[in-house]
Design a protein around this motif. Structure first.
Motif, short mmCIF file in Angstrom:
data_model
loop_
_atom_site.label_atom_id
_atom_site.label_comp_id
_atom_site.label_asym_id
_atom_site.label_seq_id
_atom_site.Cartn_x
_atom_site.Cartn_y
_atom_site.Cartn_z
N SER A 1 0.92 -1.31 0.05
CA SER A 1 -0.08 0.06 0.15
C SER A 1 0.72 1.15 -0.17
O SER A 1 2.08 1.20 0.31
N ASN A 2 0.28 2.43 -0.36
CA ASN A 2 1.08 3.64 -0.38
C ASN A 2 1.67 4.00 1.25
O ASN A 2 2.72 4.40 1.07
N GLU A 3 0.96 3.61 2.21
CA GLU A 3 1.48 3.71 3.54
C GLU A 3 2.65 2.87 3.91
O GLU A 3 3.45 3.31 4.45
N GLN A 4 2.46 1.74 3.40
CA GLN A 4 3.52 0.65 3.65
C GLN A 4 4.97 1.18 3.01
O GLN A 4 5.93 1.01 3.26
N HIS B 1 5.52 4.03 1.86
CA HIS B 1 6.30 5.30 2.59
C HIS B 1 7.07 4.96 3.77
O HIS B 1 8.01 5.49 3.77
N GLN B 2 6.50 4.08 4.43
CA GLN B 2 7.23 3.55 5.62
C GLN B 2 8.44 2.94 5.36
O GLN B 2 9.63 3.23 5.83
N LEU B 3 8.57 2.11 4.24
CA LEU B 3 9.78 1.45 3.55
C LEU B 3 10.89 2.26 3.28
O LEU B 3 12.03 2.36 3.53
N LEU B 4 10.36 3.47 2.49
CA LEU B 4 11.29 4.49 1.88
C LEU B 4 11.85 5.31 3.09
O LEU B 4 13.17 6.04 2.90
N LEU B 5 10.99 5.69 4.02
CA LEU B 5 11.66 6.69 4.96
C LEU B 5 12.74 5.82 5.72
O LEU B 5 13.67 6.50 6.19
N THR B 6 12.86 4.67 5.82
CA THR B 6 13.95 3.81 6.42
C THR B 6 15.02 3.52 5.80
O THR B 6 16.35 3.69 6.09
N GLN B 7 14.87 3.59 4.40
CA GLN B 7 16.05 3.52 3.53
C GLN B 7 16.47 4.84 2.96
O GLN B 7 17.62 5.04 2.38
N TYR B 8 15.60 5.80 2.55
CA TYR B 8 16.19 7.32 2.15
C TYR B 8 15.55 8.37 3.10
O TYR B 8 14.71 9.08 2.90
N PRO B 9 16.34 8.16 4.28
CA PRO B 9 15.75 9.34 5.43
C PRO B 9 15.87 10.66 5.04
O PRO B 9 15.22 11.52 5.79
N LYS B 10 16.90 10.80 4.18
CA LYS B 10 17.33 12.30 3.61
C LYS B 10 16.52 12.78 2.61
O LYS B 10 16.50 14.14 2.23
N ILE C 1 3.74 7.42 -8.64
CA ILE C 1 4.27 7.05 -10.19
C ILE C 1 4.42 5.56 -10.15
O ILE C 1 3.89 4.98 -10.86
N ALA C 2 4.93 4.85 -9.25
CA ALA C 2 5.26 3.53 -8.95
C ALA C 2 4.01 2.61 -8.80
O ALA C 2 4.08 1.49 -9.21
N GLN C 3 2.97 3.13 -8.31
CA GLN C 3 1.75 2.43 -7.99
C GLN C 3 2.11 1.04 -7.39
O GLN C 3 1.44 -0.03 -7.66
N GLY C 4 2.58 1.02 -6.45
CA GLY C 4 2.83 -0.15 -5.48
C GLY C 4 4.13 -1.09 -5.93
O GLY C 4 4.36 -2.11 -5.05
N ASN C 5 4.75 -0.57 -6.86
CA ASN C 5 5.98 -1.47 -7.50
C ASN C 5 7.29 -0.96 -6.59
O ASN C 5 7.92 -0.10 -6.70
N ALA C 6 7.76 -1.73 -5.64
CA ALA C 6 8.62 -1.31 -4.82
C ALA C 6 9.81 -1.38 -5.56
O ALA C 6 10.79 -0.61 -5.41
N ASN C 7 10.05 -2.35 -6.46
CA ASN C 7 11.35 -2.19 -7.34
C ASN C 7 11.32 -0.96 -8.29
O ASN C 7 12.38 -0.59 -8.41
N LEU C 8 10.38 -0.61 -8.84
CA LEU C 8 10.41 0.70 -9.73
C LEU C 8 10.56 1.74 -8.85
O LEU C 8 11.30 2.62 -9.10
N VAL C 9 9.96 1.84 -7.68
CA VAL C 9 10.41 2.94 -6.55
C VAL C 9 11.88 3.22 -6.18
O VAL C 9 12.46 4.04 -6.33
N HIS C 10 12.64 1.94 -6.15
CA HIS C 10 14.05 1.95 -6.08
C HIS C 10 15.03 2.46 -7.01
O HIS C 10 15.61 3.29 -7.15
#
Length: 366
Positions: free
Chosen positions: A199-202, A204-213, A225-234
């Motif tokens: 989900s968008n909330e999940q 967001h929490q994942l990215l906050l831990t990996q990209y805190p800045k 943009i990624a629409q739930g695709n965590a691979n595309l987000v990275h």
């Protein structure tokens, strides 16, 4: 995912749990997370009813993919038979960096073509020898097969025999993005569990831990943009996505102004991008155009755009019709299709730009 775990653990608390289970879902869904959570649960020496402890030595070894009773199978180039152990280490490193990666990412990591990567019959025969041994530390053995759709036909038949007549306390966990490509007889032996996208909330929490800045507005936009695709987000974040906006604006303004000389230089910039970055740029531009279309319908999503992007979209929406936007979108899909066919990216980009320039020029004359 959090709702699935308790039900999954209960399945393996039964007297006769399934010995072959498949986690299925699109690339970018948390499939490997789900698989490794289950492996931890099966090997954990201090597990509770609803979860592994995550602190014992067994849980730690599973997270590092070094547990002696966890046997991993993944596609690789069959010509590298004498480098199997090295490839296993490469795969461990690959997953440590990105648990959401897919076949194309793995092929790029190895420097191979995706068509050359398969799970060979030799790998399955070697696996059969390994699992005949008694467990080293755990009460059971777990075979984790990543992307079973890449099984060679002979390998799939060999795997089928193992799954049809499993050894005691031996569990098979398959992780698949294309379940329909697996041998039907093998697929019918699996207990299938669909793992939905984050989900968008999940996310967001994942990215906050990996990209805190990273700026929270930028993270929200990338998630949209990624629409739930965590691979595309990275991939987008690692490609310095903020440069996409400048490239897009320069391109569309020069197309509108009919400046062919500038378009050729912009096409060269696009050509110099790595192949995956080119595709990510197209997805980014489609995201911008989609929001312009929505603006023309008086629909605006909060946090979908940065302030800079929103200002541009508001201005551009006043100078372009919905029909023109649809035509640009069609051309971008065509560009993506040409890239998939390994066309020269510069020539394809110029061709698409000329079509858009002609459209704008025709509209001005009218």
């Amino acid at each position: 995912m959090q709702k699935i775990k308790p039900h999954l653990y209960k399945i393996f608390q039964r007297q006769h749990p399934p010995h072959a289970l498949a986690f299925i879902g699109n690339e970018g869904n948390p499939l490997m997370h789900a698989a490794l959570d289950l492996v931890q649960y099966l090997h954990c020496v201090q597990r509770g009813k609803n979860a592994p402890c995550l602190n014992c030595n067994a849980c730690s070894k599973v997270r590092k993919l070094v547990h002696p009773d966890l046997h991993c199978v993944m596609p690789f180039n069959g010509q590298q038979k004498d480098k199997t152990n090295l490839l296993q280490k490469h795969w461990h490193t690959f997953l440590q960096k990105n648990l959401y990666g897919g076949l194309q990412d793995w092929a790029h990591y190895l420097g191979n073509d995706t068509r050359s990567l398969q799970i060979s019959k030799e790998q399955i025969l070697h696996l059969r020898t390994m699992i005949k041994q008694k467990p080293f530390e755990s009460h059971c053995k777990v075979i984790l097969v990543w992307l079973p759709e890449q099984l060679h036909v002979a390998a799939a038949n060999a795997m089928l025999k193992m799954v049809e007549d499993p050894l005691p306390e031996t569990f098979f966990i398959f992780v698949s993005n294309n379940m329909h490509l697996i041998l039907p007889t093998l697929r019918s032996r699996m207990w299938n569990i669909f793992i939905p996208k984050l989900s968008n909330e999940q996310m967001h929490q994942l990215l906050l831990t990996q990209y805190p800045k990273k700026d929270s507005i930028q993270l929200a936009q990338v998630i949209h943009i990624a629409q739930g695709n965590a691979n595309l987000v990275h991939k987008i974040l690692q490609d310095r996505q903020e440069n996409y906006f400048d490239h897009f604006v320069t391109w569309i303004r020069n197309s509108y102004a009919q400046k062919l000389y500038n378009i050729v230089h912009i096409a060269q910039t696009f050509h110099d991008y790595p192949a995956q970055v080119q595709k990510n740029w197209i997805k980014y531009v489609l995201h911008i155009l989609r929001n312009i279309l929505l603006m023309k319908s008086n629909v605006i999503f909060e946090n979908a755009l940065t302030s800079q992007e929103k200002k541009f979209c508001e201005n551009f929406s006043q100078n372009v019709s919905a029909q023109q936007l649809e035509m640009i979108i069609e051309q971008l899909f065509y560009l993506h299709k040409m890239l998939q066919k390994n066309a020269n990216s510069k020539l394809a980009f110029v061709h698409v730009s000329l079509q858009i320039m002609h459209m704008f020029g025709f509209a001005k004359k009218a």
